[in-house]
Design an enzyme around this catalytic site. Structure first.
Site, PDB file in Angstrom:
ATOM      1  CG  ASP A 138      -1.918  -1.069   1.278  1.00 24.56           C
ATOM      2  OD1 ASP A 138      -2.817  -1.050   0.432  1.00 24.56           O
ATOM      3  OD2 ASP A 138      -1.837  -1.954   2.160  1.00 24.56           O
ATOM      4  NE  ARG A 207      -6.290   5.378   2.742  1.00 23.23           N
ATOM      5  CZ  ARG A 207      -6.885   4.215   3.032  1.00 23.23           C
ATOM      6  NH1 ARG A 207      -7.715   4.129   4.056  1.00 23.23           N
ATOM      7  NH2 ARG A 207      -6.670   3.153   2.265  1.00 23.23           N
ATOM      8  CG  HIS A 239     -11.387   0.851  -0.147  1.00 26.44           C
ATOM      9  ND1 HIS A 239     -10.961   2.176   0.002  1.00 26.44           N
ATOM     10  CD2 HIS A 239     -10.395   0.079   0.388  1.00 26.44           C
ATOM     11  CE1 HIS A 239      -9.792   2.196   0.623  1.00 26.44           C
ATOM     12  NE2 HIS A 239      -9.421   0.943   0.868  1.00 26.44           N
ATOM     13  CG  HIS A 251      -9.141  -0.460   9.088  1.00 28.05           C
ATOM     14  ND1 HIS A 251      -9.437   0.587   8.260  1.00 28.05           N
ATOM     15  CD2 HIS A 251      -8.076  -1.097   8.534  1.00 28.05           C
ATOM     16  CE1 HIS A 251      -8.585   0.589   7.236  1.00 28.05           C
ATOM     17  NE2 HIS A 251      -7.761  -0.418   7.382  1.00 28.05           N
ATOM     18  CG  ASP A 324      -9.604  -3.414   2.393  1.00 26.55           C
ATOM     19  OD1 ASP A 324      -8.393  -3.642   2.575  1.00 26.55           O
ATOM     20  OD2 ASP A 324     -10.127  -2.323   2.670  1.00 26.55           O
TER      21      ASP A 324
END
Length: 601
Positions: A138, A207, A239, A251, A324
């Site tokens: 990443d 991001r 995503h 997460h 992911d």
């Protein structure tokens, strides 16, 4: 360290070259589509693979260790074997992923040696096939950066969005891709294609390139070209179907996106469509619920309506769909880890990223194929897409790297100069009451305080080079009352104070004390002119009443802070424009500073 024989490596390269020459996989463009029924190396390889070898290509895992062959007990819990090389061999892994916390990322020479060692392990198995690894990372730049200096650093996506230059976005991806490839890394999980329409988004934020779908789509397409055509690494848009409008971090929890299908078409879809049109190799799934696209309650990663019906069929995507991380809470709430692996593949995923337990997930997938739950034809289609990507990106023919050549690629003066030039065009001057900026640096006494050792050290050094006398007091992301008092005392007698903030709005997570907001108020109360530099989210100004001079850099790495020093002292004129709206605190309907706002000198 043993290497595969010249005969074997030559045979692989020759087979791939013959396949390309035969026209099975066009080599005219790095983003060129592979025909639906390729022959040559891919067909013969697929025909000779065992069931276990095919299933192995569906897994992309991390392994602990700075080299391929040193045992680490943490690997045993995941794989049942102790070394990264043994894990690759045992499970016929399709790919690996590098992190600093797995000891995989320490310095360029170490990374290259690890890459070569893992490729040797992949090709030295007792097998009828030789399939090199996809080695991934990443390296989004900005807040998500795995390989630091001496590798060339760029600001993150939102900074590039502020710069508005697709050429700069492509340059950043091209340089990053070339340097990764020199380290043996052939897949980058970037760019982020999420449209950050929610200022309270805790996991995407900077991001993302922008809250504007068209700008995001343009930047995504430019970066796909930079990574794949210029840098020779696979890109992965993430995503899907879009993580930009949530205040929940997948997460640690399970987000729900409430967009209608029409809103998805207008807001979330354009960047992914642009990536597909550009020939992107991979698309990464999101662990979130999107009821308008699938009302089952399953996360998108486990959703056949989203991955197969929408992405594969409706959007016509032909490349690899990768999940992911399957360690994330957003995908583990409803099913066991083994069941998650099987359901992801049933939904339409081709590769599984970071399953928590290979000793459970791998046999579960094998059993699902043996029982017919996953058809052999579906398995072959998934493996074919993985193999096509490896051939298309040149991994099969060119998977080893030359450590002696690293210095001629990684962190070169040419690359560093390109990074400086790109970064100079990204800073956004949001407010400049009383024309405090640019400061006349010569002979001025300046206090640099606030968030970040790297940020404050680099900024102070840059201001010193410009002619100031700069003192530095670092307070961190959540300053205590004592730290605030010390910084305020240090401001006495200074001509200017430059204070860096980092998500000062996020008192729920980043700054639970609200200390950054208190720090800025305390510094403003001194009467010394205060320049606030938002080193991450541009939204901080809404939470800092009384701020009269405000510069958004969107990134806090050294290259961004060096550019900030040039902007503050007038060596560079600010040209960046806000890539998002900045709403009022607690009132998203009131826009303080609109998309496109930006001052200059």
């Amino acid at each position: 360290m043993s290497r595969p024989s010249v005969t074997r490596r030559t045979a692989i390269a020759s087979a791939v070259a013959a396949t390309l020459a035969a026209g099975a996989i066009p080599a005219t463009s790095a983003g060129a589509a592979v025909p639906p029924s390729p022959d040559g190396w891919i067909q013969s390889t697929l025909g000779r693979m065992t069931l276990e070898e095919k299933v192995g290509q569906l897994f992309v895992q991390y392994a602990y260790g700075k080299d391929a062959n040193t045992p680490d007990p943490r690997n045993t819990a995941i794989f049942g074997v102790a070394t990264p090389a043994e894990a690759v061999k045992k499970y016929h892994l399709g790919g690996v992923i590098y992190f600093a916390w797995t000891d995989s990322v320490q310095n360029p020479q170490q990374i290259a040696a690890l890459s070569n060692g893992l490729q040797e392990a992949s090709l030295s198995r007792s097998s009828k096939v030789d399939i090199p690894l996809g080695i991934s990372i990443d390296q989004e730049m900005g807040v998500v950066t795995r390989v630091g200096p001496p590798a060339t650093q760029f600001p993150g996506s939102m900074a590039l969005g502020a710069g508005r230059s697709t050429a700069d976005a492509r340059t950043a991806a091209a340089v990053t891709g070339k340097e990764l490839r020199a380290l043996g890394v052939n897949t980058n999980f970037a760019p982020v294609a999420d449209v950050n329409v929610n200022p309270l988004n805790p996991v995407i934020g900077t991001r993302s390139f922008s809250s504007n779908p068209a700008l995001t789509a343009d930047m995504v397409a430019a970066q796909v070209a930079g990574y794949q055509e210029d840098g020779r690494v696979s890109a992965s848009a993430k995503h899907f179907p879009g993580h930009g409008d949530t205040a929940t971090d997948s997460h640690v929890a399970f987000p729900v996106i409430t967009h209608t299908r029409e809103e998805w078409d207008q807001m979330d879809a354009p960047p992914f469509k642009a990536a597909i049109a550009q020939g992107i190799d991979m698309i990464m799934t999101a662990h979130l619920s999107f009821p308008a696209l699938d009302d089952s309650g399953n996360p998108a990663t486990l959703s056949k309506p989203i991955l197969t019906d929408l992405l594969r069929k409706e959007l016509g995507y032909k490349g690899v769909i990768i999940t992911d991380s399957l360690e994330m809470a957003g995908v583990r709430e409803l099913y066991s880890d083994a069941e998650v692996a099987v359901r992801s593949l049933e939904a339409g995923a081709d590769q599984l990223l970071m399953t928590p337990s290979m000793v459970k997930a791998f046999p579960a997938v094998v059993a699902a194929v043996q029982s017919g739950r996953i058809s052999k034809a579906d398995l072959d289609a998934k493996v074919r897409r993985v193999l096509e990507q490896k051939v298309r990106r040149g991994i099969v023919a060119d998977h080893m790297v030359d450590p002696a050549a690293i210095g001629s690629v990684v962190g070169t003066q040419e690359h560093l100069a390109a990074a400086d030039a790109v970064t100079n065009r990204t800073g956004t001057l949001v407010r400049n009451d009383d024309a405090v900026l640019p400061i006349a640096a010569a002979g001025k006494n300046v206090l640099v305080t606030g968030y970040g050792d790297v940020a404050t050290t680099t900024l102070a050094a840059g201001l010193t080079r410009a002619g100031t006398t700069s003192a530095r007091v670092t307070t961190g992301a959540s300053p205590t009352d004592a730290q605030i008092a010390a910084a305020t005392a240090a401001a006495a007698g200074k001509d200017y104070v430059v204070v860096t903030t980092m998500k000062a709005w996020d008192t729920a997570v980043t700054d639970k004390r609200g200390g950054q907001q208190k720090l800025v108020r305390s510094l403003q109360d001194t009467g010394v002119p205060v320049v606030v530099v938002a080193t991450r989210d541009p939204y901080d100004i809404a939470y800092l009443p009384g701020t009269r001079t405000y510069l958004a850099t969107y990134s806090y790495n050294a290259v961004s802070m060096e550019a900030a020093a040039r902007l503050i002292t007038g060596a560079v004129t600010p040209t960046g424009k806000l890539p998002v709206d900045i709403p009022a605190k607690g009132d998203p309907t009131t826009v303080l500073y609109p998309f496109g706002h930006g001052l200059s000198y």
